[in-house]
Scaffold this motif. Structure first.
Motif, PDB file in Angstrom:
ATOM      1  N   TYR A  65       0.838  -1.202   0.000  1.00  0.00           N
ATOM      2  CA  TYR A  65       0.000   0.000   0.000  1.00  0.00           C
ATOM      3  C   TYR A  65       0.874   1.253   0.000  1.00  0.00           C
ATOM      4  CZ  TYR A  65      -3.506  -3.406   1.607  1.00  0.00           C
ATOM      5  OH  TYR A  65      -4.331  -4.497   1.747  1.00  0.00           O
ATOM      6  N   ILE A  66       1.971   1.187   0.741  1.00  0.00           N
ATOM      7  CA  ILE A  66       2.889   2.330   0.808  1.00  0.00           C
ATOM      8  C   ILE A  66       3.436   2.657  -0.584  1.00  0.00           C
ATOM      9  CG2 ILE A  66       5.132   3.103   1.685  1.00  0.00           C
ATOM     10  CD1 ILE A  66       4.435   1.649   4.313  1.00  0.00           C
ATOM     11  N   ILE A  67       3.751   1.649  -1.365  1.00  0.00           N
ATOM     12  CA  ILE A  67       4.246   1.865  -2.731  1.00  0.00           C
ATOM     13  C   ILE A  67       3.228   2.676  -3.537  1.00  0.00           C
ATOM     14  CG2 ILE A  67       4.743   0.705  -4.926  1.00  0.00           C
ATOM     15  CD1 ILE A  67       5.996  -1.570  -3.191  1.00  0.00           C
ATOM     16  N   ARG A  68       1.960   2.325  -3.405  1.00  0.00           N
ATOM     17  CA  ARG A  68       0.908   3.026  -4.157  1.00  0.00           C
ATOM     18  C   ARG A  68       0.763   4.478  -3.703  1.00  0.00           C
ATOM     19  NH1 ARG A  68      -2.423  -0.281  -7.246  1.00  0.00           N
ATOM     20  NH2 ARG A  68      -2.149  -2.506  -6.892  1.00  0.00           N
ATOM     21  N   ALA A 108       4.228  11.452  -5.217  1.00  0.00           N
ATOM     22  CA  ALA A 108       5.227  11.904  -6.189  1.00  0.00           C
ATOM     23  C   ALA A 108       4.565  12.557  -7.393  1.00  0.00           C
ATOM     24  CB  ALA A 108       6.096  10.728  -6.635  1.00  0.00           C
ATOM     25  N   GLU A 109       3.520  11.939  -7.906  1.00  0.00           N
ATOM     26  CA  GLU A 109       2.855  12.479  -9.095  1.00  0.00           C
ATOM     27  C   GLU A 109       2.075  13.753  -8.804  1.00  0.00           C
ATOM     28  OE1 GLU A 109       0.965   9.764 -11.777  1.00  0.00           O
ATOM     29  OE2 GLU A 109       2.494   8.227 -11.430  1.00  0.00           O
ATOM     30  N   ARG A 110       1.646  13.933  -7.573  1.00  0.00           N
ATOM     31  CA  ARG A 110       0.898  15.132  -7.186  1.00  0.00           C
ATOM     32  C   ARG A 110       1.761  16.202  -6.541  1.00  0.00           C
ATOM     33  NH1 ARG A 110      -4.798  14.760  -7.542  1.00  0.00           N
ATOM     34  NH2 ARG A 110      -5.077  13.357  -9.297  1.00  0.00           N
ATOM     35  N   GLY A 111       3.022  15.903  -6.277  1.00  0.00           N
ATOM     36  CA  GLY A 111       3.937  16.892  -5.723  1.00  0.00           C
ATOM     37  C   GLY A 111       3.725  17.202  -4.256  1.00  0.00           C
ATOM     38  N   TYR A 112       3.227  16.255  -3.490  1.00  0.00           N
ATOM     39  CA  TYR A 112       3.049  16.469  -2.052  1.00  0.00           C
ATOM     40  C   TYR A 112       4.370  16.319  -1.318  1.00  0.00           C
ATOM     41  CZ  TYR A 112      -2.047  16.228  -2.425  1.00  0.00           C
ATOM     42  OH  TYR A 112      -3.355  16.477  -2.731  1.00  0.00           O
ATOM     43  N   THR A 113       4.543  17.097  -0.263  1.00  0.00           N
ATOM     44  CA  THR A 113       5.651  16.945   0.655  1.00  0.00           C
ATOM     45  C   THR A 113       5.210  15.927   1.701  1.00  0.00           C
ATOM     46  OG1 THR A 113       5.993  19.329   0.417  1.00  0.00           O
ATOM     47  CG2 THR A 113       7.260  18.222   2.105  1.00  0.00           C
ATOM     48  N   VAL A 114       6.117  15.082   2.127  1.00  0.00           N
ATOM     49  CA  VAL A 114       5.772  14.048   3.101  1.00  0.00           C
ATOM     50  C   VAL A 114       6.539  14.310   4.393  1.00  0.00           C
ATOM     51  CG1 VAL A 114       5.706  11.576   3.579  1.00  0.00           C
ATOM     52  CG2 VAL A 114       5.384  12.401   1.233  1.00  0.00           C
ATOM     53  N   ALA A 115       5.803  14.461   5.496  1.00  0.00           N
ATOM     54  CA  ALA A 115       6.433  14.661   6.805  1.00  0.00           C
ATOM     55  C   ALA A 115       7.287  13.447   7.151  1.00  0.00           C
ATOM     56  CB  ALA A 115       5.362  14.878   7.871  1.00  0.00           C
ATOM     57  N   PRO A 116       8.407  13.654   7.837  1.00  0.00           N
ATOM     58  CA  PRO A 116       9.306  12.543   8.159  1.00  0.00           C
ATOM     59  C   PRO A 116       8.628  11.398   8.924  1.00  0.00           C
ATOM     60  CG  PRO A 116      10.343  14.635   8.695  1.00  0.00           C
ATOM     61  CD  PRO A 116       8.917  14.934   8.312  1.00  0.00           C
ATOM     62  N   PHE A 172       4.571   7.979   7.896  1.00  0.00           N
ATOM     63  CA  PHE A 172       4.272   6.545   7.861  1.00  0.00           C
ATOM     64  C   PHE A 172       4.442   5.870   9.216  1.00  0.00           C
ATOM     65  CE2 PHE A 172       5.112   7.585   3.449  1.00  0.00           C
ATOM     66  CZ  PHE A 172       4.073   6.943   2.810  1.00  0.00           C
ATOM     67  N   LEU A 173       4.947   6.609  10.197  1.00  0.00           N
ATOM     68  CA  LEU A 173       5.185   6.025  11.516  1.00  0.00           C
ATOM     69  C   LEU A 173       4.357   6.665  12.619  1.00  0.00           C
ATOM     70  CD1 LEU A 173       9.080   5.877  11.282  1.00  0.00           C
ATOM     71  CD2 LEU A 173       7.463   4.003  10.916  1.00  0.00           C
ATOM     72  N   ILE A 174       3.542   7.648  12.271  1.00  0.00           N
ATOM     73  CA  ILE A 174       2.841   8.417  13.297  1.00  0.00           C
ATOM     74  C   ILE A 174       1.969   7.539  14.189  1.00  0.00           C
ATOM     75  CG2 ILE A 174       0.814   9.112  11.953  1.00  0.00           C
ATOM     76  CD1 ILE A 174       2.628  11.653  13.976  1.00  0.00           C
ATOM     77  N   THR A 175       1.328   6.520  13.620  1.00  0.00           N
ATOM     78  CA  THR A 175       0.472   5.669  14.441  1.00  0.00           C
ATOM     79  C   THR A 175       1.300   4.861  15.430  1.00  0.00           C
ATOM     80  OG1 THR A 175       0.473   4.025  12.685  1.00  0.00           O
ATOM     81  CG2 THR A 175      -1.389   5.499  12.754  1.00  0.00           C
ATOM     82  N   GLU A 176       2.493   4.438  15.016  1.00  0.00           N
ATOM     83  CA  GLU A 176       3.378   3.722  15.934  1.00  0.00           C
ATOM     84  C   GLU A 176       3.854   4.655  17.046  1.00  0.00           C
ATOM     85  OE1 GLU A 176       7.726   1.624  15.782  1.00  0.00           O
ATOM     86  OE2 GLU A 176       6.430   1.399  14.028  1.00  0.00           O
ATOM     87  N   LEU A 177       4.199   5.879  16.684  1.00  0.00           N
ATOM     88  CA  LEU A 177       4.627   6.854  17.685  1.00  0.00           C
ATOM     89  C   LEU A 177       3.512   7.152  18.676  1.00  0.00           C
ATOM     90  CD1 LEU A 177       6.547   9.347  15.379  1.00  0.00           C
ATOM     91  CD2 LEU A 177       7.545   7.727  17.003  1.00  0.00           C
ATOM     92  N   ARG A 178       2.285   7.249  18.161  1.00  0.00           N
ATOM     93  CA  ARG A 178       1.141   7.498  19.024  1.00  0.00           C
ATOM     94  C   ARG A 178       0.970   6.391  20.053  1.00  0.00           C
ATOM     95  NH1 ARG A 178      -2.776   8.535  14.904  1.00  0.00           N
ATOM     96  NH2 ARG A 178      -2.517  10.719  14.567  1.00  0.00           N
TER      97      ARG A 178
END
Length: 128
Positions: free
Chosen positions: A85-88, A94-102, A105-111
């Motif tokens: 799912y992460i690949i998708r 990438a195609e939409r030009g979004y910036t991704v916070a560091p 993908f880990l925020i739920t684990e951090l929570r």
């Protein structure tokens, strides 16, 4: 999924998978129920929620975007999404030009380690 779905397709993959934008309060509540998370409480906030859907229109990951930055990507029950799912979603970003916070993908684990909202979320949403 035969219930009403007002979400709008914003990105399509060649194999029938898609990314949709949740629009109505019902969309948010329905998504939260199907994904086993609290996405329903984010309706009418300063952000956009997208849903990665398979070819049967079943949600597989939720994407929280504030402005042009992806702040969270979560799988079912707020788990880290499966690598396939992460690949998708990364292709979509990438195609939409979004910036991704560091920590997107880990925020739920951090929570889960911190027992609730992260410090940034506490400031952003006034919780805690």
């Amino acid at each position: 999924m035969d219930e009403v779905d007002d979400s709008v397709v914003v990105f399509s993959f060649e194999d029938g998978w898609r990314i949709v934008e949740l629009l109505t309060k019902f969309d948010y509540q329905r998504e939260g129920g199907l994904m086993g998370n609290c996405v329903g409480m984010f309706y009418d906030g300063p952000h956009t929620i997208y849903s990665l859907r398979n070819s049967l229109n079943e949600p597989r990951a939720n994407i929280l975007i504030v402005g042009r930055e992806v702040t969270e990507v979560a799988g079912r029950y707020n788990t880290v999404p499966k690598p396939k799912y992460i690949i998708r979603v990364k292709r979509f970003f990438a195609e939409r030009g979004y910036t991704v916070a560091p920590t997107a993908f880990l925020i739920t684990e951090l929570r889960s380690r911190n027992g609730g909202l992260t410090q940034n979320e506490t400031r952003r949403y006034g919780a805690g």
